[in-house]
Structures are given as structure tokens and as C-alpha cells.
Design a protein around this motif. Structure first.
Motif, PDB file in Angstrom:
ATOM      1  N   LYS A  51       0.837  -1.203   0.000  1.00 14.68           N
ATOM      2  CA  LYS A  51       0.000   0.000   0.000  1.00 14.68           C
ATOM      3  C   LYS A  51       0.868   1.248   0.000  1.00 14.68           C
ATOM      4  O   LYS A  51       2.014   1.217   0.441  1.00 14.68           O
ATOM      5  CB  LYS A  51      -0.898   0.008   1.227  1.00 14.68           C
ATOM      6  N   ASP A  78      -7.387   2.452  -2.998  1.00  9.33           N
ATOM      7  CA  ASP A  78      -7.592   1.592  -1.829  1.00  9.33           C
ATOM      8  C   ASP A  78      -9.024   1.785  -1.319  1.00  9.33           C
ATOM      9  O   ASP A  78      -9.400   2.882  -0.893  1.00  9.33           O
ATOM     10  CB  ASP A  78      -6.563   1.988  -0.761  1.00  9.33           C
ATOM     11  N   VAL A  80     -10.446   0.822   1.344  1.00  7.80           N
ATOM     12  CA  VAL A  80     -10.609   1.080   2.783  1.00  7.80           C
ATOM     13  C   VAL A  80     -10.293   2.524   3.141  1.00  7.80           C
ATOM     14  O   VAL A  80     -10.724   3.036   4.168  1.00  7.80           O
ATOM     15  CB  VAL A  80      -9.684   0.128   3.596  1.00  7.80           C
ATOM     16  N   ASN A  81      -9.526   3.182   2.299  1.00  7.99           N
ATOM     17  CA  ASN A  81      -9.096   4.542   2.619  1.00  7.99           C
ATOM     18  C   ASN A  81     -10.302   5.499   2.629  1.00  7.99           C
ATOM     19  O   ASN A  81     -11.053   5.557   1.650  1.00  7.99           O
ATOM     20  CB  ASN A  81      -8.058   4.996   1.583  1.00  7.99           C
ATOM     21  N   GLN A  85     -11.709   6.078  -1.088  1.00 14.05           N
ATOM     22  CA  GLN A  85     -12.635   4.927  -1.109  1.00 14.05           C
ATOM     23  C   GLN A  85     -12.579   4.142  -2.427  1.00 14.05           C
ATOM     24  O   GLN A  85     -13.599   3.850  -3.033  1.00 14.05           O
ATOM     25  CB  GLN A  85     -14.057   5.393  -0.815  1.00 14.05           C
ATOM     26  N   ALA A 558      -7.553   3.113   9.396  1.00 13.47           N
ATOM     27  CA  ALA A 558      -8.078   2.414   8.218  1.00 13.47           C
ATOM     28  C   ALA A 558      -6.888   1.769   7.534  1.00 13.47           C
ATOM     29  O   ALA A 558      -6.101   2.463   6.891  1.00 13.47           O
ATOM     30  CB  ALA A 558      -8.773   3.391   7.287  1.00 13.47           C
ATOM     31  N   SER A 559      -6.700   0.470   7.732  1.00 17.09           N
ATOM     32  CA  SER A 559      -5.612  -0.230   7.014  1.00 17.09           C
ATOM     33  C   SER A 559      -6.254  -1.365   6.226  1.00 17.09           C
ATOM     34  O   SER A 559      -6.802  -1.115   5.161  1.00 17.09           O
ATOM     35  CB  SER A 559      -4.511  -0.698   7.966  1.00 17.09           C
ATOM     36  N   SER A 560      -6.236  -2.611   6.744  1.00 16.61           N
ATOM     37  CA  SER A 560      -6.953  -3.647   5.991  1.00 16.61           C
ATOM     38  C   SER A 560      -8.452  -3.488   6.214  1.00 16.61           C
ATOM     39  O   SER A 560      -9.270  -3.892   5.407  1.00 16.61           O
ATOM     40  CB  SER A 560      -6.474  -5.029   6.409  1.00 16.61           C
ATOM     41  N   GLN A 561      -8.811  -2.912   7.357  1.00 16.95           N
ATOM     42  CA  GLN A 561     -10.206  -2.562   7.658  1.00 16.95           C
ATOM     43  C   GLN A 561     -10.186  -1.391   8.630  1.00 16.95           C
ATOM     44  O   GLN A 561      -9.131  -1.041   9.145  1.00 16.95           O
ATOM     45  CB  GLN A 561     -10.934  -3.753   8.266  1.00 16.95           C
ATOM     46  N   VAL A 562     -11.333  -0.829   8.905  1.00 14.98           N
ATOM     47  CA  VAL A 562     -11.365   0.282   9.866  1.00 14.98           C
ATOM     48  C   VAL A 562     -11.427  -0.315  11.276  1.00 14.98           C
ATOM     49  O   VAL A 562     -12.248  -1.186  11.561  1.00 14.98           O
ATOM     50  CB  VAL A 562     -12.582   1.198   9.600  1.00 14.98           C
ATOM     51  N   SER A 563     -10.514   0.148  12.141  1.00 17.43           N
ATOM     52  CA  SER A 563     -10.495  -0.401  13.495  1.00 17.43           C
ATOM     53  C   SER A 563     -10.123   0.684  14.496  1.00 17.43           C
ATOM     54  O   SER A 563      -9.626   1.756  14.122  1.00 17.43           O
ATOM     55  CB  SER A 563      -9.470  -1.544  13.570  1.00 17.43           C
ATOM     56  N   GLY A 579      -1.955   2.261   5.787  1.00 16.08           N
ATOM     57  CA  GLY A 579      -3.255   2.935   5.758  1.00 16.08           C
ATOM     58  C   GLY A 579      -3.173   4.334   6.329  1.00 16.08           C
ATOM     59  O   GLY A 579      -2.132   4.974   6.246  1.00 16.08           O
TER      60      GLY A 579
END
Ligand code: SF4
Length: 761
Positions: A51, A78, A80-81, A85, A558-563, A579
Motif C-alpha cells: 500500500k 484503496d 478502505v481509505n 474509497q 483504516a488499514s486492511s479494515q477500519v479499526s 493505511g
């Protein structure tokens, strides 16, 4: 049946829809490589993905980078970004071309000797640079160094400013942009010096005063979403500008306006809103100051009739749009022309932003959002030695801080002008960071003349630009996919974002990050510069900022998913380099003026002893050079998605995609209304000489109903003499014809328009 307008909306909309959907670009960025005698072969090898964050504009979009072995073969948005988006603009999609475009890249440090370029090693290059700067500082002549910052904002800008201060030069300049008026207006009316975002996604009525949203303002992929969303939510977008741009064609309504009269129109809207009593009375009574003075001025001088005379906008449209705007739930007025690269005046921004105050949509959902970024405020306190302190007291060459220009922060046009006339003192060295003023400054020829007067010019650049060609030393910078980088909140974004991009591929050439160079030479110049810049690398600075953000415990990743933020910093750092961090819950900054309120009449103006009228938002016609007899027409400039007007020039692919109505072989076509064309007996494609008080050029006529009569429009971004064969010699550099016009109060120079004439050849 489609009307002509609807037809244009359909055609442009269709084209833009294709551009912004990620799908065609996923294909396009690979096709690009095959399309132009490009020496590209799809390699066999091991596929991998990483990424990165695009650095080609202040958007900072998230990318997924596909590699075969070590070779980057494509980039995709990306998903997830939160910024893009999954979307990507044509420039971002051209990343692979720009990375491998070897003719554009500076590949090794270069020194110019007797008009010839010589490749040198980094040790020699850094020694030359550090020794020269040490010499000036030891002679107590630190102020004879000037720096031009092409980043304009973010961590690299802060680093350059810090270097200038610890070295002791007041001559820190940046490339001019629409941000100059915007920041000044926010500081004066709200006391806010931090980030200004626009919550376009939640606004239900957007009044755009010439912001070319779809052409690349802020983040173009975001704007496509805003437009698409407006179809679902029924939010209305009204575009105010003199030509049918892509943004105008996709807007719900276009108000054609005489260029340069936007402030008058904003005040005409204010007149109707105040007269009808449809402003936000609660906000105006409790949160604003000097409303009565503003009310008196707009009621007296900006009636719809008077404003219609100035702007050319119909009286009924002024009344109707004003009412629609005031009665919407979340109306938002926005400014900054073009992609944000075309400066407008201070009073214009103040007049437009006064509308946001009248409807009370500041720091609210769907409104103007103000906050401070950690990435801007974390720097440790600076201790200056006597050399720096004394040297910083010297007058600036561009006259910023002088009595005449007390509000200005950087005036590149005055810097060039003063250096070529009678400067207060000579400039001995100029450092130019990833900027191309010999092409993109207003009056670039004047800038070249100024550069020739400076004995030691150093250019930090990834690309072989017009400015690099004028340097004594060129220090090659890596392309963004080859290096550590960080992004701060994109222009106009409504909440803070911070991201890290680690190298997606190894350095193709012998390059160094300009941030690392500043840190290295600071340690060689003086104790003071070394103490002010103690970090070992730019990556270390990024890590320090990331840690500060981590310590707040706020926001999300926000990398592989938002967490949520992870428990330990090392995991945060790892995820951040794949991310971005973002915080939609950021604390908004209220009014920090003397009165603690939004000031229609800024208290800070009191020090300037201006009349009440001159302190309030008002309309002043630009004093354009040249007589009406000699120059009866007006030349305006515009920006397009397929052309970039700054240091990162258009890619070969983008050049190939230009329509023949804009560039025919090497000839630029300028837009002319059919009535004006008839007056000058011009047909489509005719060759004409376009003349302004600043210069002249041979161009061709493109007869276009989408431009107002008596205007000629030309794009920014053509007429290069450097980079590569895809750019050099194509079209005309608009800056050479537009020159600049200076706003007295702010010292801001705009090149939005100039007086002009046409002669058929
Ligand atoms: S909008 Fe800017 S950051 Fe995003 S892909 Fe395009 S050039 Fe890159």
C-alpha cells in the motif's frame, strides 16, 4: 427531449463518470504503458501487493500497488481509505508512468559548470551546499538565503520553515495558491490559523464561487462522490463561473458571472438574505460581531439591481438563489478558484464566507469545519541563537511584514520584482523545494531573470523542470513510491487525517528525500540548526508525529479494515504504514478573535487604520493593466482534470487524452464565444495572435458557446519547455500572458484574468 444544456451535462457527466469509477482506471493505468511507444513489457515474475499514499496532489489518496518482482506495474485506489474509497484520478493513475519516465526524472546530483551539467556524488553535493550556507551564516548574512517551498503545507513545509528560522533567514516563501486568501480571511474573521474543512457530504445546498470541484479541487474522487450523492439526497449544487466547466456542466445550476465580480454577487445574496430577514438570527445575535455595520453596507450598496449591473447575473436569479440558500437546512458557500491554484482576493473570500456566517453554518454538520491538526502543532519549541535572532529581524526581500504589506505572508511576485530592480540587499543563495517557479510563477520570465541574479541556486526536484534547468546544483528527490512519506489532512477535508507511506519499491536512481537532506545539512551548518532539527531522518519525524497521535487515544485506523487504535504503538505504526489514521470526532475550534465571535469587521484591521468600508467584506474591481482601447477582451484561465499546472506536470497519458478542441498537434486552442468570434471574423481552428499587456502568443480559436462573450479562456498546464517530449513545446504557458494583478490590502497576486486582444493571422 434533451436541451443543449442537458446534452452537455450528459456528455461531460458520462465522461466524468467513467473517469471517477475505479474500474476504467484499473484497466487504464496498465493500458497507458502500452499506448505510447512505451518500453514496457509485462514482466513474468512473482506478484505482490503493497500500500502507498499518493503524493501527486494534496489529496493523499490511498493506493494498492501491484508489483511483479521488484517492478511496480500498476496502482489502484484503496477501498478502505476514507479519502478516496477506491477511486483514483488520472494523475494518480499515471503514477507508474511518472515513476519510470526516465527522461523526466533527475537521476543523479547535478552541478552546472560553465553552462554544462556534470554528475557528482552526494557527498560532494551536500558538502557544497552545507559549506556555502555555513559561510553566509558565519559572516552574519543568514538573511541572504531564500527558500521557496513547493509543498505549501504539511510536515515538509513545517520542516523548511523551521530550518529557515534556525538558520536565521526571514526569506521563507511559498508558491502562491488560493489558500493564501483563504487562510488570511479565516484568521481575520474567526481568529483561526488551523485547518479549514468543508462538510460537502452533509450540505444540502452548495454555492460554489468558481471552485472547479470535478476538475481536481480538494480530492477529485471525493467530489465525484459529492455529486453522485447529491442526486440521491437532492442536495443542490450551484456553480458560479464565467464558463461551462466540467463542474458547471454537472451542477444543478450554472450562474455565468463576469470574472472577478464574485465578491459583489456574494454581497448581493447577503443583501437579499438580510432584507428578507431570513438569516440565522440566533447565530448572528449570539455568535457574530459587527453585524450592524455589515448590514448597513450591504443594504446600501449591494441591491440586486446594483449587483446585476456589476456581475451580469440576472436580478431574479440573485433573489431566488439567495432565498434558496438561506432557507436550505445546511447551506454551504465555498471559494478557491480552479483546483485551488488560482488565487482570489481577500475581500472575495470574506464576502463569500460572510454568507456562511449569515446562515450560521460554521462548525456544524454540512458546514465549514475548523480544527487544529496534531501534525501541525507538535513541533518542540525553538531556541534561537543570536545570529538567527538578529538575522531574522532583517526586512524581507518580498516586503512581507512591511507597512505596505503587513497582512501578507509570502509574495513570490514581489520577490522576483524586487530582485530584478533594487533589492534592499542581495540574495546569495536560493533553495527551491519541489516547486517550478520558472514555469508556474506569475510572470515566469521575470522569475527567471531574478534567478539569474542569484549566485547559488539549489533545486530539490524529482523532475527535470524549467527551474531545475536554471540551477547551479540539482539534488534529485525520490518519486513518492520510492520513499517514506506522510500525508496530513487533504485540502478542504472536514476531519483530520494522518497517514504514512513507506517505500513501495527501491530507489530507481541516486536520489535522497529533501527532508533527509535538510536534517543532514543542519548538522553541518551550526549548533543552532543542529539543535533545532535533531531528528536522524524524515522517517523519524513521521514516527514522532504518529506517536503523538497514538498518545491521544483518539480516532481510528483504516488499514486492511477500519479499526480502533491498537494497544501498542508498534502495531499502530505497522498498521499506519498500510493505511491512515482519521478522527471524525475531532474537537472543533471556536472563534478566537478579540471579541470571541465571528467578526464581519475584523478587529485585527484596526491596526491598519482602514475606513469602516475597507474593513468590511466588500467588492473592489481588480485594476487590470492595459487600456480598454488596446485590450477590449478579457483573458481568463481554467484548470482541467487532464492537465496539471504546477510542479507535477501532466503525464504522457494525460497529454494523449487531451481533446483536439484544446490541443491540436502542438497548437493551443483558446475558447471564444460565437458572438465574439463573429466580431473578429474567426472560424473554428483559425490561427490568431493573442495579446495581453504581459506578452503574446500564437494560438487557434475554438468557438464555444459555453463561454461568456468578450472572454477568451485558456488552460493552465501547457507550454512547458522542460520535462520530456510529451510536454515540451506543446501549447502555451498561460502564466506568460496572464501576468498578475495585486490586491492592495493583502498583497495577494492573482492571475485569474488579464486584459487581452486578438488578431487573426
Ligand atoms: S486526487 Fe491527488 S492524491 Fe488522489 S490519486 Fe489523484 S493525484 Fe493522487
Amino acid at each position: 427531449m434533451l436541451t443543449r444544456r442537458e446534452f452537455l451535462q450528459f456528455v461531460v457527466g458520462g465522461a466524468l463518470g467513467a473517469v471517477f469509477s475505479p474500474l476504467p482506471w484499473r484497466i487504464a493505468d496498465e493500458m497507458v504503458l502500452f499506448s505510447q511507444r512505451w518500453t514496457y513489457q509485462a514482466p513474468d515474475g512473482e506478484e505482490s501487493w503493497t500500500k502507498a499514499l499518493c503524493q501527486l496532489c494534496p489529496g493523499g489518496c490511498g493506493l494498492r500497488v501491484r508489483k511483479i518482482d521488484n517492478r511496480v506495474v500498476s496502482v489502484k485506489g484503496d477501498l478502505v481509505n476514507p479519502i478516496n474509497q477506491g477511486g483514483l484520478c488520472p494523475l494518480g493513475a499515471s503514477s507508474v508512468q511518472l515513476l519510470y519516465g526516465e527522461k523526466r526524472r533527475v537521476r543523479k546530483p547535478l552541478k552546472q559548470e560553465n553552462g554544462r551539467w556534470k554528475e557528482i556524488e552526494w557527498d560532494e553535493a551536500l558538502d557544497i551546499l552545507a559549506q556555502k550556507l555555513r559561510e553566509f551564516r558565519e559572516k552574519r548574512e543568514s538573511y541572504t538565503l531564500a527558500c521557496i517551498d513547493g509543498y505549501g503545507r504539511g510536515l515538509m513545509s513545517d520542516l523548511i520553515k523551521r530550518f529557515c528560522q534556525s538558520y536565521g533567514t526571514p526569506n521563507y516563501l511559498k508558491m502562491p495558491s488560493a489558500d493564501d486568501a483563504s487562510s488570511l480571511a479565516m484568521e481575520l474573521m474567526q481568529g483561526h490559523k488551523g485547518h479549514v474543512g468543508f462538510d460537502l457530504e452533509n450540505a444540502d445546498y452548495i454555492l460554489s464561487f468558481g471552485s472547479q470541484l470535478l476538475e481536481g479541487w480538494s480530492v477529485p474522487v471525493r467530489m465525484q462522490r459529492v455529486y453522485a450523492n447529491s442526486l440521491k439526497t437532492k442536495a443542490k449544487i450551484v456553480q458560479i463561473e464565467p464558463r461551462l466547466s466540467d463542474t458547471a456542466a454537472k451542477a444543478h445550476e450554472l450562474l455565468p458571472i463576469k470574472p472577478g465580480t464574485e465578491a459583489a454577487l456574494a454581497l448581493g445574496f447577503a443583501h437579499v438574505i438580510i432584507k428578507e430577514g431570513i438569516y440565522n438570527q440566533d447565530f448572528v445575535s449570539n455568535s457574530t460581531h459587527s453585524f450592524d455595520a455589515f448590514k448597513e453596507l450591504v443594504l446600501k450598496e449591494y441591491s440586486p439591481k446594483a449587483v446585476a449591473n456589476i456581475t451580469g447575473v440576472n436580478i431574479n436569479d440573485i433573489k431566488r438563489i439567495a432565498k434558496e440558500f438561506a432557507q436550505a437546512k445546511s447551506p454551504l458557500a465555498i471559494w478557491e478558484k480552479g483546483k485551488g491554484n488560482i488565487p482570489c482576493g481577500l475581500y472575495e473570500v470574506m464576502a463569500i464566507h460572510a454568507l456562511n456566517a449569515l446562515v450560521g453554518n460554521i462548525n456544524k454538520k454540512g458546514g465549514v469545519i475548523c480544527f487544529n491538526e496534531i501534525a501541525e502543532t507538535w513541533w518542540p519549541e525553538l531556541n534561537l541563537d543570536t545570529t538567527a535572532t538578529e538575522s531574522l529581524k532583517m526586512d524581507r526581500i518580498d516586503q512581507v511584514r512591511s507597512k505596505k504589506y503587513s497582512l501578507a505572508t509570502s509574495m513570490l511576485h514581489q520577490f522576483a520584482f524586487n530582485l530584478t530592480t533594487e533589492p534592499k540587499y542581495p540574495i546569495n543563495a536560493l533553495l527551491i523545494f519541489e516547486a517550478n517557479p520558472c514555469y508556474a510563477a506569475s510572470q515566469p520570465d521575470l522569475f527567471v531573470k531574478a534567478v539569474k541574479k542569484i549566485p547559488f541556486v539549489v533545486v530539490f526536484s524529482t523532475f527535470w523542470t524549467e527551474t531545475a534547468q536554471q540551477a547551479d546544483l540539482v539534488l534529485p528527490a525520490p518519486f513518492y513510491l520510492e520513499t517514506w512519506n506522510g500525508i496530513t489532512t487533504p485540502k478542504g477535508w472536514p476531519y483530520p487525517v494522518f497517514g504514512i507511506s513507506k517505500p513501495a519499491t527501491q530507489n530507481l536512481y541516486d536520489t535522497k528525500h529533501p527532508g533527509d537532506i535538510i536534517l543532514t545539512i543542519s548538522k553541518k551548518i551550526s549548533d543552532n540548526t543542529a539543535q533545532a532539527l535533531p531528528w536522524g531522518s524524515f522517517e523519524e519525524i513521521l514516527k514522532t508525529v504518529a506517536k503523538k497521535i497514538y498518545d491521544t487515544g483518539e480516532g481510528k485506523l483504516a488499514s486492511s479494515q477500519v479499526s480502533a487504535l491498537p494497544r501498542d504503538f508498534n502495531t499502530m505504526w505497522e498498521k499506519l504504514s498500510q493505511g491512515v489514521w482519521f478522527n471524525p470526532e475531532v474537537k472543533k475550534v471556536g472563534f478566537q478573535t478579540k471579541t470571541g465571535k465571528f467578526e464581519f469587521l475584523p478587529s485585527k484591521f484596526s491596526a491598519l487604520y482602514l475606513s469602516q468600508k475597507a474593513s468590511l467584506p466588500h467588492y473592489e474591481a481588480w485594476e487590470l493593466e492595459g487600456s480598454l482601447e488596446e485590450y477590449p477582451l478579457t483573458l481568463i484561465c481554467y484548470e482541467t482534470l487532464m492537465l496539471t499546472g504546477g510542479y507535477i506536470a501532466s503525464s504522457p497519458y494525460m497529454m494523449k487524452a487531451l481533446p483536439p478542441t484544446l490541443l491540436k498537434k502542438n497548437d493551443l486552442l483558446v475558447e471564444i464565444h460565437p458572438e465574439t468570434a463573429a466580431k473578429y471574423k474567426l472560424a473554428e481552428g483559425d490561427k490568431v495572435r493573442l495579446k495581453t499587456p504581459f506578452g503574446e502568443a500564437k494560438v487557434r480559436a475554438h468557438i464555444f458557446e459555453g463561454i461568456m462573450p468578450e472572454l477568451i479562456a485558456m488552460p493552465l498546464g501547457l507550454g512547458h519547455s522542460a520535462y520530456d517530449e510529451y510536454l515540451a513545446g506543446k501549447g502555451v504557458n498561460a502564466h506568460r500572458l496572464l501576468g498578475y494583478t495585486e490586491e492592495k490590502i493583502s498583497g495577494i497576486a492573482t492571475w485569474a484574468m488579464a486584459k487581452a486582444n486578438l488578431v487573426k493571422i
